[in-house]
Design an enzyme around this catalytic site. Structure first.
Site, PDB file in Angstrom:
ATOM      1  N   ARG A  86       0.820  -1.097  -0.071  1.00 21.66           N
ATOM      2  CA  ARG A  86      -0.013  -0.255  -0.098  1.00 21.66           C
ATOM      3  C   ARG A  86       0.910   1.313  -0.117  1.00 21.66           C
ATOM      4  O   ARG A  86       1.603   1.454   0.975  1.00 21.66           O
ATOM      5  CB  ARG A  86      -0.826   0.109   1.110  1.00 21.66           C
ATOM      6  N   GLU A  89       0.786   4.003   0.994  1.00 24.40           N
ATOM      7  CA  GLU A  89       0.315   5.077   1.953  1.00 24.40           C
ATOM      8  C   GLU A  89       1.295   6.163   2.109  1.00 24.40           C
ATOM      9  O   GLU A  89       2.439   5.641   2.423  1.00 24.40           O
ATOM     10  CB  GLU A  89       0.267   4.583   3.320  1.00 24.40           C
ATOM     11  N   ARG A 139       0.583   3.021  12.738  1.00 26.54           N
ATOM     12  CA  ARG A 139      -0.447   1.959  12.433  1.00 26.54           C
ATOM     13  C   ARG A 139      -0.421   1.418  11.270  1.00 26.54           C
ATOM     14  O   ARG A 139      -0.819   0.571  10.893  1.00 26.54           O
ATOM     15  CB  ARG A 139      -1.848   2.324  12.787  1.00 26.54           C
ATOM     16  N   HIS A 140       0.513   2.199  10.109  1.00 25.53           N
ATOM     17  CA  HIS A 140       0.443   1.818   8.780  1.00 25.53           C
ATOM     18  C   HIS A 140       1.998   1.513   8.348  1.00 25.53           C
ATOM     19  O   HIS A 140       2.784   1.986   8.717  1.00 25.53           O
ATOM     20  CB  HIS A 140       0.209   3.064   7.743  1.00 25.53           C
ATOM     21  N   GLU A 196      -7.882  -0.561  14.155  1.00 24.51           N
ATOM     22  CA  GLU A 196      -8.675  -1.314  13.120  1.00 24.51           C
ATOM     23  C   GLU A 196      -7.859  -2.721  13.187  1.00 24.51           C
ATOM     24  O   GLU A 196      -6.671  -2.551  12.762  1.00 24.51           O
ATOM     25  CB  GLU A 196      -9.186  -0.881  12.147  1.00 24.51           C
ATOM     26  N   SER A 199     -11.073  -5.930   8.458  1.00 23.38           N
ATOM     27  CA  SER A 199     -12.315  -5.760   7.672  1.00 23.38           C
ATOM     28  C   SER A 199     -12.837  -6.528   6.913  1.00 23.38           C
ATOM     29  O   SER A 199     -11.930  -7.232   6.223  1.00 23.38           O
ATOM     30  CB  SER A 199     -12.055  -4.242   7.374  1.00 23.38           C
ATOM     31  N   ARG A 257      -0.969  -5.920  12.898  1.00 23.55           N
ATOM     32  CA  ARG A 257      -1.990  -5.184  13.666  1.00 23.55           C
ATOM     33  C   ARG A 257      -2.483  -5.960  14.871  1.00 23.55           C
ATOM     34  O   ARG A 257      -2.613  -5.680  15.988  1.00 23.55           O
ATOM     35  CB  ARG A 257      -3.198  -4.591  12.788  1.00 23.55           C
TER      36      ARG A 257
HETATM   37  P1  AMO Z   1      -8.443  -3.352   4.329  1.00 21.45           P
HETATM   38  O1  AMO Z   1      -8.099  -2.621   3.290  1.00 21.45           O
HETATM   39  O2  AMO Z   1      -9.304  -2.673   5.279  1.00 21.45           O
HETATM   40  O3  AMO Z   1      -9.465  -4.398   3.600  1.00 21.45           O
HETATM   41  O4  AMO Z   1      -7.483  -4.047   5.071  1.00 21.45           O
HETATM   42  C1  AMO Z   1      -7.444  -5.188   5.769  1.00 21.45           C
HETATM   43  C2  AMO Z   1      -6.581  -5.072   7.091  1.00 21.45           C
HETATM   44  O5  AMO Z   1      -5.087  -5.204   6.664  1.00 21.45           O
HETATM   45  C3  AMO Z   1      -4.630  -4.475   7.486  1.00 21.45           C
HETATM   46  N1  AMO Z   1      -3.847  -3.215   6.796  1.00 21.45           N
HETATM   47  C4  AMO Z   1      -2.792  -2.554   7.134  1.00 21.45           C
HETATM   48  N2  AMO Z   1      -1.876  -3.044   8.128  1.00 21.45           N
HETATM   49  C5  AMO Z   1      -0.784  -2.283   8.069  1.00 21.45           C
HETATM   50  N3  AMO Z   1      -0.431  -1.253   7.319  1.00 21.45           N
HETATM   51  C6  AMO Z   1      -1.109  -1.102   6.200  1.00 21.45           C
HETATM   52  N4  AMO Z   1      -0.869   0.002   5.525  1.00 21.45           N
HETATM   53  C7  AMO Z   1      -2.631  -1.537   6.142  1.00 21.45           C
HETATM   54  N5  AMO Z   1      -3.600  -1.769   5.340  1.00 21.45           N
HETATM   55  C8  AMO Z   1      -4.258  -2.596   5.637  1.00 21.45           C
HETATM   56  C9  AMO Z   1      -5.501  -3.727   8.515  1.00 21.45           C
HETATM   57  C10 AMO Z   1      -6.915  -4.105   7.786  1.00 21.45           C
HETATM   58  O6  AMO Z   1      -7.953  -4.134   8.802  1.00 21.45           O
HETATM   59  N6  AMO Z   1     -10.020  -6.623   0.802  1.00 21.45           N
HETATM   60  C11 AMO Z   1     -10.207  -6.211   2.037  1.00 21.45           C
HETATM   61  C12 AMO Z   1     -10.366  -7.316   3.014  1.00 21.45           C
HETATM   62  C13 AMO Z   1     -11.792  -8.173   2.657  1.00 21.45           C
HETATM   63  O7  AMO Z   1     -12.762  -7.550   2.573  1.00 21.45           O
HETATM   64  O8  AMO Z   1     -11.711  -9.305   2.719  1.00 21.45           O
HETATM   65  C14 AMO Z   1      -9.157  -5.316   2.476  1.00 21.45           C
HETATM   66  O9  AMO Z   1      -8.043  -5.294   1.956  1.00 21.45           O
HETATM   67  O10 AMO Z   1      -5.463  -4.659   9.582  1.00 21.45           O
END
Ligand code: AMO
Length: 431
Positions: free
Chosen positions: A212, A214, A220-221, A354, A357, A405
């Protein structure tokens, strides 16, 4: 004959053992030297009274530098004052590889170091038992996840990480060059795990990196994280929430049972959550936040301050926020028939963090295409995905759970970077 320090016990007293490890500490009292040897499993004291060990062995101990790698062969004795209740009086100390001084980082943690310094010299930082414990627990979490999901009929799969399209709105993609084509690092296995439902796998899971782009640098990311993903046919979002809460409890139980030593190293007391987790609706969450002065315009994601006050009201526990506005969630989320403004969706929270999801997915082709268009996506780019919806796609649901997380929340880590060996963030590309 080789033993880990943790394996040394009463049965070894009076016998010869061989241990390998690093010189954690040296205490030189002149005629008496104490070396503390560290290996993966703990420590052992190596005691050298000048008169009771061979002179050349004593000389090696006199000169050995901290963090050098050594082999020690000697007789085990009981010693109540030593770290594990035993000590070794060595016959032989062989320096297998000498460490340079000064050290870039203090493994004994007598001098505190900034996180950035620690991450710059991560190989050394990971020698600290307290830090290594994180990754021993992580290993147990992964084992527990695999066992639980396999027992529930899920099949482990791997899907491509080099892809042609985005899946999650909101975050950017990392572009890469793929011969003459444009390609990206995958943000989520979303499209592929759904396609596998059309293939009839029924229940799949994947544990793999997600990428990602970001821009923001938060605690948290990460830009590369590990996601535990499931997809399950013939069930709705309630069905996969049940799997998710069951999995979390099982992981806590397994870690509690199997990682006593590592939890102790980290000074963490684990509280096993109880089932079922509380479910609160998005609009209820907004109401709670607004009562405490945190405005959330309907249809927008819950802000960090809103989540903070929510966590203060609910407590630092696991709970679901369910029934999100359709506009908050990606195109594949299924809206409720009776109220299409809200979709069959959930986030799993621990306090204000979070963890996961998920949603029930739209499984009908026309509705899916319509939803894509409504989100400003061009269905043409998704043909390989959409095709799977034309020839018998079952109803299905799934979620993604961030492994870092999960670790972070379980072990009270303040920064997500602590939960990954070699973090990738806005500024960090090495080590
Ligand atoms: P989402 O984008 O909410 O959902 O990602 C799911 C979970 O992945 C973790 N996460 C991250 N952890 C650390 N750094 C990040 N940049 C990051 N981005 C996401 C989080 C988050 O809750 N396709 C959907 C899931 C689904 O519906 O099956 C998805 O990717 O813990």
């Amino acid at each position: 004959m080789r033993k880990w320090t943790s394996e040394i016990g009463d049965e070894d007293v009076g016998r010869d053992v061989t241990v390998y490890g690093w010189i954690h500490e040296v205490r030189d009292l002149g005629g008496l030297i104490f070396l503390i040897l560290r290996d993966r499993e703990g420590f052992i004291q190596v005691t050298l009274p000048r008169k009771k060990v061979p002179p050349d062995t004593f000389d090696v101990a006199k000169k050995v530098k901290r963090e050098s790698v050594v082999k020690v062969v000697g007789i085990v004795k009981r010693e109540p004052k030593a770290p594990q209740g035993y000590e070794i009086t060595p016959r032989v100390i062989e320096v297998l590889n000498e460490s340079v001084v000064p050290l870039p980082l203090e493994v004994t943690e007598k001098v505190p170091a900034e996180l950035d310094t620690r991450l710059d010299h991560r190989f050394m930082d990971l020698r600290k038992p307290r830090i290594q414990a994180i990754f021993r627990i992580r290993h147990n979490i992964l084992q527990s996840v695999r066992n639980f999901l396999s027992e529930h009929g899920f099949i482990e799969v791997n899907t491509p990480k080099i892809v042609s399209t985005a899946t999650e709105g909101g975050t950017e993609l990392f572009p890469i060059s793929y011969f003459e084509k444009e390609a990206f690092l995958n943000q989520s296995p979303q499209l592929y795990k759904q396609i596998l439902m059309a293939s009839g796998f029924d229940r799949v899971f994947e544990i793999a990196p997600i990428f990602r782009a970001e821009e923001h640098n938060t605690t948290r990311h990460l830009n590369e994280a590990i996601s535990i993903d499931i997809e399950m046919s013939f069930t709705d979002h309630h069905g996969v929430m049940k799997i998710l809460e069951g999995l979390i409890v099982r992981v806590y139980e397994d870690v509690f049972e199997r990682c006593e030593k590592f939890l102790k190293w980290m000074d963490v007391e684990l509280e096993i959550p109880s089932l079922p987790f509380e479910r609160i609706r998005y609009d209820e969450a907004v109401e709670i936040a607004e009562k405490r002065g945190e405005e959330v315009p309907w249809g927008e994601d819950l802000t960090t301050p809103a989540l903070k006050v929510l966590a203060e009201e609910i407590g630092d526990i696991h709970y679901f926020i369910v029934d999100w506005p359709t506009e908050c969630k990606p195109f594949y989320a299924m809206p409720y028939k009776e109220n299409p403004k809200v979709c069959r969706s959930f986030d799993l929270m621990k306090g204000a963090l979070e963890l996961a999801s998920g949603t029930q997915r739209i499984h009908r082709y026309n509705e899916l295409v319509e939803s894509m268009r409504a989100k400003g996506l061009n269905p043409d780019g998704f043909e390989f995905y959409l095709e799977a919806f034309r020839y018998g796609m079952p109803p299905h649901s799934g979620w993604g759970l961030g492994l870092e997380r999960l670790l972070m929340s379980m072990l009270n880590l303040k920064n997500i970077r602590e939960a990954t060996l070699f973090p990738r963030d806005r500024h960090r590309l090495t080590p």
